[in-house]
Write a protein that holds these residues in place. Structure first.
Motif, PDB file in Angstrom:
ATOM      1  N   ILE A 193       0.846  -1.199   0.000  1.00 21.01           N
ATOM      2  CA  ILE A 193       0.000   0.000   0.000  1.00 21.01           C
ATOM      3  C   ILE A 193       0.885   1.254   0.000  1.00 21.01           C
ATOM      4  O   ILE A 193       1.824   1.366   0.792  1.00 21.01           O
ATOM      5  CB  ILE A 193      -0.899   0.018   1.253  1.00 21.01           C
ATOM      6  CG1 ILE A 193      -1.698  -1.288   1.360  1.00 21.01           C
ATOM      7  CG2 ILE A 193      -1.836   1.214   1.219  1.00 21.01           C
ATOM      8  CD1 ILE A 193      -2.373  -1.468   2.716  1.00 21.01           C
ATOM      9  N   ARG A 194       0.547   2.199  -0.886  1.00 20.30           N
ATOM     10  CA  ARG A 194       1.195   3.502  -0.899  1.00 20.30           C
ATOM     11  C   ARG A 194       0.141   4.598  -1.033  1.00 20.30           C
ATOM     12  O   ARG A 194      -0.945   4.364  -1.543  1.00 20.30           O
ATOM     13  CB  ARG A 194       2.174   3.624  -2.082  1.00 20.30           C
ATOM     14  CG  ARG A 194       3.523   2.984  -1.864  1.00 20.30           C
ATOM     15  CD  ARG A 194       4.471   3.357  -2.986  1.00 20.30           C
ATOM     16  NE  ARG A 194       5.739   2.637  -2.898  1.00 20.30           N
ATOM     17  CZ  ARG A 194       6.725   2.750  -3.781  1.00 20.30           C
ATOM     18  NH1 ARG A 194       6.593   3.545  -4.822  1.00 20.30           N
ATOM     19  NH2 ARG A 194       7.832   2.060  -3.627  1.00 20.30           N
ATOM     20  N   SER A 195       0.523   5.817  -0.615  1.00 15.62           N
ATOM     21  CA  SER A 195      -0.358   6.970  -0.734  1.00 15.62           C
ATOM     22  C   SER A 195       0.453   8.194  -1.136  1.00 15.62           C
ATOM     23  O   SER A 195       1.546   8.421  -0.601  1.00 15.62           O
ATOM     24  CB  SER A 195      -1.063   7.239   0.595  1.00 15.62           C
ATOM     25  OG  SER A 195      -1.728   8.496   0.567  1.00 15.62           O
ATOM     26  N   ARG A 196      -0.089   8.987  -2.057  1.00 20.55           N
ATOM     27  CA  ARG A 196       0.598  10.221  -2.440  1.00 20.55           C
ATOM     28  C   ARG A 196       0.665  11.200  -1.277  1.00 20.55           C
ATOM     29  O   ARG A 196       1.601  11.994  -1.156  1.00 20.55           O
ATOM     30  CB  ARG A 196      -0.113  10.890  -3.625  1.00 20.55           C
ATOM     31  CG  ARG A 196       0.680  12.090  -4.181  1.00 20.55           C
ATOM     32  CD  ARG A 196      -0.073  12.809  -5.261  1.00 20.55           C
ATOM     33  NE  ARG A 196      -1.224  13.527  -4.733  1.00 20.55           N
ATOM     34  CZ  ARG A 196      -1.155  14.737  -4.156  1.00 20.55           C
ATOM     35  NH1 ARG A 196       0.025  15.344  -4.007  1.00 20.55           N
ATOM     36  NH2 ARG A 196      -2.252  15.321  -3.710  1.00 20.55           N
ATOM     37  N   GLN A 197      -0.336  11.138  -0.394  1.00 22.69           N
ATOM     38  CA  GLN A 197      -0.365  12.053   0.740  1.00 22.69           C
ATOM     39  C   GLN A 197       0.696  11.714   1.790  1.00 22.69           C
ATOM     40  O   GLN A 197       0.985  12.523   2.665  1.00 22.69           O
ATOM     41  CB  GLN A 197      -1.753  12.047   1.386  1.00 22.69           C
ATOM     42  CG  GLN A 197      -2.798  12.878   0.665  1.00 22.69           C
ATOM     43  CD  GLN A 197      -3.123  12.360  -0.724  1.00 22.69           C
ATOM     44  OE1 GLN A 197      -3.310  11.162  -0.912  1.00 22.69           O
ATOM     45  NE2 GLN A 197      -3.194  13.246  -1.711  1.00 22.69           N
ATOM     46  N   PHE A 198       1.270  10.525   1.708  1.00 22.09           N
ATOM     47  CA  PHE A 198       2.301  10.094   2.673  1.00 22.09           C
ATOM     48  C   PHE A 198       3.444   9.460   1.890  1.00 22.09           C
ATOM     49  O   PHE A 198       3.753   8.282   2.034  1.00 22.09           O
ATOM     50  CB  PHE A 198       1.702   9.112   3.686  1.00 22.09           C
ATOM     51  CG  PHE A 198       0.588   9.704   4.494  1.00 22.09           C
ATOM     52  CD1 PHE A 198       0.841  10.400   5.659  1.00 22.09           C
ATOM     53  CD2 PHE A 198      -0.731   9.602   4.057  1.00 22.09           C
ATOM     54  CE1 PHE A 198      -0.192  10.969   6.383  1.00 22.09           C
ATOM     55  CE2 PHE A 198      -1.767  10.161   4.777  1.00 22.09           C
ATOM     56  CZ  PHE A 198      -1.501  10.848   5.939  1.00 22.09           C
ATOM     57  N   GLU A 199       4.063  10.276   1.044  1.00 18.85           N
ATOM     58  CA  GLU A 199       5.127   9.796   0.162  1.00 18.85           C
ATOM     59  C   GLU A 199       6.306   9.286   0.972  1.00 18.85           C
ATOM     60  O   GLU A 199       6.637   9.794   2.042  1.00 18.85           O
ATOM     61  CB  GLU A 199       5.571  10.914  -0.783  1.00 18.85           C
ATOM     62  CG  GLU A 199       4.517  11.288  -1.819  1.00 18.85           C
ATOM     63  CD  GLU A 199       4.979  12.382  -2.755  1.00 18.85           C
ATOM     64  OE1 GLU A 199       6.034  12.984  -2.464  1.00 18.85           O
ATOM     65  OE2 GLU A 199       4.292  12.646  -3.760  1.00 18.85           O
ATOM     66  N   GLY A 200       6.960   8.278   0.442  1.00 19.24           N
ATOM     67  CA  GLY A 200       8.116   7.688   1.105  1.00 19.24           C
ATOM     68  C   GLY A 200       7.774   6.523   2.005  1.00 19.24           C
ATOM     69  O   GLY A 200       8.660   5.845   2.512  1.00 19.24           O
ATOM     70  N   GLU A 201       6.472   6.300   2.235  1.00 20.38           N
ATOM     71  CA  GLU A 201       6.040   5.192   3.077  1.00 20.38           C
ATOM     72  C   GLU A 201       5.376   4.116   2.218  1.00 20.38           C
ATOM     73  O   GLU A 201       4.483   4.418   1.431  1.00 20.38           O
ATOM     74  CB  GLU A 201       5.042   5.654   4.133  1.00 20.38           C
ATOM     75  CG  GLU A 201       5.595   6.657   5.132  1.00 20.38           C
ATOM     76  CD  GLU A 201       4.552   6.997   6.192  1.00 20.38           C
ATOM     77  OE1 GLU A 201       3.943   6.069   6.743  1.00 20.38           O
ATOM     78  OE2 GLU A 201       4.349   8.195   6.448  1.00 20.38           O
TER      79      GLU A 201
END
Length: 391
Positions: free
Chosen positions: A69-77
């Motif tokens: 899972i990735r999110s643009r709002q929490f980049e790098g995670e």
């Protein structure tokens, strides 16, 4: 290229860096409740609208029981876990909402084999616009479509609600998920929380847009004070039930019954109950107005709701009051009220499209002059519900 098209384009590029598979894309709107404030837990009618901005989910299946899972709002995670590791309140951060949707669907359908998921949003987060319910609903829809589950909207509403309640641990009603899944373009949903009936009423976006203005005041008290308001209404109901046989919720209490027995309530309980009784009438007037395409009357009901929330339910702030007054001072603004539970957050206003520029200028300038706080206006139209986007 529209902003939503740009989000899809960027999301596909980001997904390609994250996964070798070709994703499918799904969207779920945010929501704003225009009438029926604090009525869901009092058995009343609520009138939410699905918004034209929301959550985008890009997803492709895997066959190794791994969830990435990735999110643009929490980049790098990047969150990685096996399907067997899903369990309630495992994650406290942003990924918990996505995990919750995966857990709820797996509990129900036992279909997951692994997924790559990338999430983006153009919806303001933690501003009373149901950003969490939006992303959960989008993921529930994603799972149903990717694994060919024949699920109706009521089942998906239930699973999205279960995810937020049980997995994330947020005590909430089913209003947000219902509004998000049942949204239709250029309509307001009229949802009866007691009888569970649903009716779509017209709200033409060529005549009215939805302006969301952020007070920039944190909603830190919203959760604790919300629970207090629920307890106050529950206490008032318990007292009224002693004298009004068959009463199941405050929505059923008539103005005459309230007048006869209100002296048995505390001063605070009288205020809360008066708001409920008045809001029952406002939702009826508002529904009648929309059926007649009388947006001005509907907007007047919204503004009256705000001042009832200020004076009787006591959930407004000085900043929200300033925004509502500045909004309704603009010719072409039909009405305005605080969104969500109150205690900060945003104001929602209905504005004629021709008044957009003047509205934005006047409200932002007035708010800065009165509070020394800068704000912006975001514009929405009444939108459809959860869907797959063709790419």
């Amino acid at each position: 290229m529209t902003k939503s098209s740009q989000i899809v384009k960027n999301g596909l590029e980001q997904f390609a860096e994250f996964s070798p598979s070709t994703p499918r894309v799904f969207f779920a709107p945010g929501r704003a409740n225009l009438l029926g404030a604090h009525m869901d837990y009092n058995g009343g009618v609520v009138m939410p609208v699905a918004l034209s901005k929301g959550s985008y989910v890009f997803a492709a299946t895997r066959s190794d029981n791994l969830l990435r899972i990735r999110s643009r709002q929490f980049e790098g995670e990047t969150v990685e876990l096996k399907i067997s590791e899903l369990h309630p309140q495992r994650a406290n951060g942003w990924a918990g909402y996505i995990e919750g949707a995966l857990w709820a669907t797996q509990q129900r359908w036992q279909c997951l084999q692994g997924l790559d998921i990338y999430v983006d949003s153009d919806l303001p987060i933690a501003k009373g616009l149901s950003s969490s319910a939006s992303v959960i609903s989008a993921v529930v829809k994603t799972v149903a479509c990717l694994f060919d589950i024949d699920a109706d909207r009521d089942e998906m509403i239930h699973l999205a609600h279960l995810a937020e309640n049980r997995y994330v641990g947020v005590r909430c009603g089913v209003l947000d998920q219902t509004a998000i899944f049942l949204g239709e373009q250029d309509t307001v949903l009229m949802f009866d929380c007691l009888e569970l009936t649903r009716v779509h009423l017209p709200l033409d976006s060529s005549a009215a847009l939805i302006a969301i203005i952020d007070s920039q005041v944190s909603r830190e008290l919203a959760s604790s004070e919300f629970n207090i308001r629920v307890a106050e209404c529950t206490s008032a109901l318990s007292t009224m039930q002693k004298d009004v046989p068959g009463l199941t919720c405050l929505r059923e209490l008539s103005a005459k019954q309230f007048a006869e027995h209100k002296n048995k309530l505390s001063a605070v309980e009288k205020k809360r109950t008066q708001h409920v009784i008045d809001e029952v009438q406002r939702t009826r007037r508002g529904a009648k107005a929309l059926r007649a395409n009388n947006i001005a009357e509907f907007g007047a009901c919204m503004t009256a709701t705000h001042y009832s929330l200020r004076d009787l339910f006591e959930v407004s702030t000085d900043e929200l009051d300033i925004l509502v007054k500045a909004s309704t001072d603009v010719e072409g603004c039909y009405g305005a009220r605080l969104t969500g539970a109150g205690f900060g957050g945003c104001v929602a206003a209905l504005v004629h499209p021709q008044a957009q520029a003047e509205f934005e200028k006047h409200v932002c300038q007035t708010y800065q002059q009165r509070t020394n706080i800068e704000t912006t206006v975001q514009w929405f139209s009444p939108a459809g519900g959860v869907c797959e986007i063709t790419i």
